[in-house]
Design a protein around this motif. Sequence first.
Motif, mmCIF file in Angstrom:
data_model
loop_
_atom_site.group_PDB
_atom_site.id
_atom_site.type_symbol
_atom_site.label_atom_id
_atom_site.label_comp_id
_atom_site.label_asym_id
_atom_site.label_seq_id
_atom_site.Cartn_x
_atom_site.Cartn_y
_atom_site.Cartn_z
ATOM 1 N N GLY A 184 0.809 -1.214 0.000
ATOM 2 C CA GLY A 184 0.000 0.000 0.000
ATOM 3 C C GLY A 184 0.839 1.260 0.000
ATOM 4 N N VAL A 185 1.946 1.248 0.735
ATOM 5 C CA VAL A 185 2.848 2.406 0.764
ATOM 6 C C VAL A 185 3.452 2.633 -0.619
ATOM 7 N N LEU A 186 3.929 1.565 -1.255
ATOM 8 C CA LEU A 186 4.489 1.700 -2.601
ATOM 9 C C LEU A 186 3.426 2.155 -3.598
ATOM 10 N N GLY A 187 2.216 1.625 -3.456
ATOM 11 C CA GLY A 187 1.134 2.032 -4.349
ATOM 12 C C GLY A 187 0.781 3.501 -4.175
ATOM 13 N N THR A 188 0.770 3.974 -2.922
ATOM 14 C CA THR A 188 0.496 5.386 -2.663
ATOM 15 C C THR A 188 1.578 6.271 -3.270
ATOM 16 N N TRP A 189 2.829 5.869 -3.102
ATOM 17 C CA TRP A 189 3.953 6.618 -3.671
ATOM 18 C C TRP A 189 3.817 6.732 -5.189
ATOM 19 N N PHE A 190 3.539 5.628 -5.858
ATOM 20 C CA PHE A 190 3.443 5.655 -7.314
ATOM 21 C C PHE A 190 2.199 6.416 -7.760
ATOM 22 N N HIS A 191 1.101 6.267 -7.030
ATOM 23 C CA HIS A 191 -0.133 7.003 -7.364
ATOM 24 C C HIS A 191 0.110 8.510 -7.307
ATOM 25 N N HIS A 192 0.701 8.976 -6.201
ATOM 26 C CA HIS A 192 0.973 10.407 -6.068
ATOM 27 C C HIS A 192 1.920 10.884 -7.162
ATOM 28 N N ARG A 233 11.240 10.288 -13.563
ATOM 29 C CA ARG A 233 12.174 9.880 -12.516
ATOM 30 C C ARG A 233 12.348 10.992 -11.482
ATOM 31 N N ALA A 234 12.382 12.242 -11.930
ATOM 32 C CA ALA A 234 12.498 13.359 -10.995
ATOM 33 C C ALA A 234 11.294 13.419 -10.074
ATOM 34 N N SER A 235 10.128 13.132 -10.606
ATOM 35 C CA SER A 235 8.922 13.121 -9.774
ATOM 36 C C SER A 235 8.932 11.957 -8.791
ATOM 37 N N LEU A 236 9.448 10.814 -9.214
ATOM 38 C CA LEU A 236 9.554 9.668 -8.312
ATOM 39 C C LEU A 236 10.451 9.996 -7.121
ATOM 40 N N VAL A 237 11.579 10.655 -7.385
ATOM 41 C CA VAL A 237 12.477 11.049 -6.303
ATOM 42 C C VAL A 237 11.807 12.084 -5.405
ATOM 43 N N ALA A 238 11.152 13.071 -6.019
ATOM 44 C CA ALA A 238 10.496 14.128 -5.251
ATOM 45 C C ALA A 238 9.426 13.563 -4.324
ATOM 46 N N GLU A 239 8.611 12.674 -4.844
ATOM 47 C CA GLU A 239 7.535 12.100 -4.027
ATOM 48 C C GLU A 239 8.105 11.252 -2.898
ATOM 49 N N ALA A 240 9.171 10.499 -3.175
ATOM 50 C CA ALA A 240 9.774 9.683 -2.123
ATOM 51 C C ALA A 240 10.320 10.564 -1.012
ATOM 52 N N GLN A 241 10.980 11.672 -1.372
ATOM 53 C CA GLN A 241 11.512 12.577 -0.358
ATOM 54 C C GLN A 241 10.392 13.225 0.442
ATOM 55 N N ALA A 242 9.347 13.684 -0.252
ATOM 56 C CA ALA A 242 8.251 14.365 0.433
ATOM 57 C C ALA A 242 7.482 13.412 1.342
ATOM 58 N N HIS A 256 2.640 14.439 -11.192
ATOM 59 C CA HIS A 256 3.397 14.686 -12.424
ATOM 60 C C HIS A 256 2.458 15.171 -13.526
ATOM 61 N N THR A 257 1.281 14.550 -13.600
ATOM 62 C CA THR A 257 0.295 14.975 -14.595
ATOM 63 C C THR A 257 -0.180 16.404 -14.318
ATOM 64 N N GLY A 258 -0.435 16.714 -13.047
ATOM 65 C CA GLY A 258 -0.852 18.065 -12.696
ATOM 66 C C GLY A 258 0.208 19.093 -13.041
ATOM 67 N N LEU A 259 1.482 18.754 -12.787
ATOM 68 C CA LEU A 259 2.571 19.681 -13.108
ATOM 69 C C LEU A 259 2.699 19.860 -14.616
ATOM 70 N N PHE A 278 2.301 19.875 0.715
ATOM 71 C CA PHE A 278 3.748 19.886 0.946
ATOM 72 C C PHE A 278 4.506 19.153 -0.157
ATOM 73 N N ARG A 279 3.910 18.131 -0.723
ATOM 74 C CA ARG A 279 4.573 17.383 -1.794
ATOM 75 C C ARG A 279 4.942 18.297 -2.952
ATOM 76 N N GLY A 280 4.178 19.368 -3.137
ATOM 77 C CA GLY A 280 4.429 20.273 -4.245
ATOM 78 C C GLY A 280 5.772 20.968 -4.161
ATOM 79 N N PHE A 281 6.274 21.220 -2.948
ATOM 80 C CA PHE A 281 7.585 21.869 -2.806
ATOM 81 C C PHE A 281 8.703 20.954 -3.318
ATOM 82 N N ALA A 282 8.595 19.667 -2.997
ATOM 83 C CA ALA A 282 9.583 18.713 -3.506
ATOM 84 C C ALA A 282 9.481 18.586 -5.017
ATOM 85 N N LEU A 283 8.267 18.557 -5.509
ATOM 86 C CA LEU A 283 8.044 18.424 -6.951
ATOM 87 C C LEU A 283 8.652 19.606 -7.703
ATOM 88 N N ALA A 284 8.426 20.813 -7.194
ATOM 89 C CA ALA A 284 8.965 22.004 -7.838
ATOM 90 C C ALA A 284 10.491 22.025 -7.796
#
Length: 227
Positions: A106-114, A135-144, A119-122, A181-187
């Motif tokens: 579930g944690v991995l699924g949430t990470w990939f879903h976000h 890949r940049a979004s994957l790293v950003a979401e994992a950090q956030a 990424h689509t919203g950005l 908050f995830r948006g700061f990592a994404l940006a």
Amino acid sequence: MAIPFAASFRALVQPSGAFAEGPPPLGRALGRMLAAWVPLALAHAGLTAWQALAAYGGLRRNGPPAWLERAMGADPEELGALFRALPPPPAFGRIWPWLLLIVPIGVLGTWFHHTVWDHTGLWLLGGLQQKRGLRASLVAEAQALRIAAVGTLAGLLGFVPGLGVLLAVPLLLLDAYLWLFRGFALAARHGCEPWKGVAATVVHAVLLGGCALGLAALMLLLLRVSP
């Protein structure tokens, strides 16, 4: 001695500078996210399952509360007999081993879903002009999400008797902040303005809510036209 999650709390207080350093490798970012979030998610899921089993057992023994009886408009004795006829709840010892499998998935699924939806919203907001890819979004979401694990830690306070009702609104507001908050990592990882990253999470919520409402409307329509 380092205080657990101290760095995460500092990042939440100053989100604009939380991701100023260069991005870590994806494997390291993912591993740190799992190490921080999975134990807390397991504790949360275990307590939730324990409470759910206790509530189900009480409902089976004592029947539904008075407000539910009035809402259902059924005879209390018949309703009580119906609930007493329900199968007994499984023992918690039979459930918790499954949590060891379900929660990490579930944690991995949430990470990939976000990742996909943010990424689509950005992309819709024109924040991918530097073409750094998914890949940049994957790293950003994992950090956030590693930092946002403190939300799960705070959510454990809701299981303390007497605190759950008092903390309902503050925890809801915290969840809303952690979503943004995830948006700061994404940006930071895509090199765009912070407002675009934060707005991407809002677009995510709007799109997800629209899909949910559309599905609910479709189900209601099918129920109405079915014989």
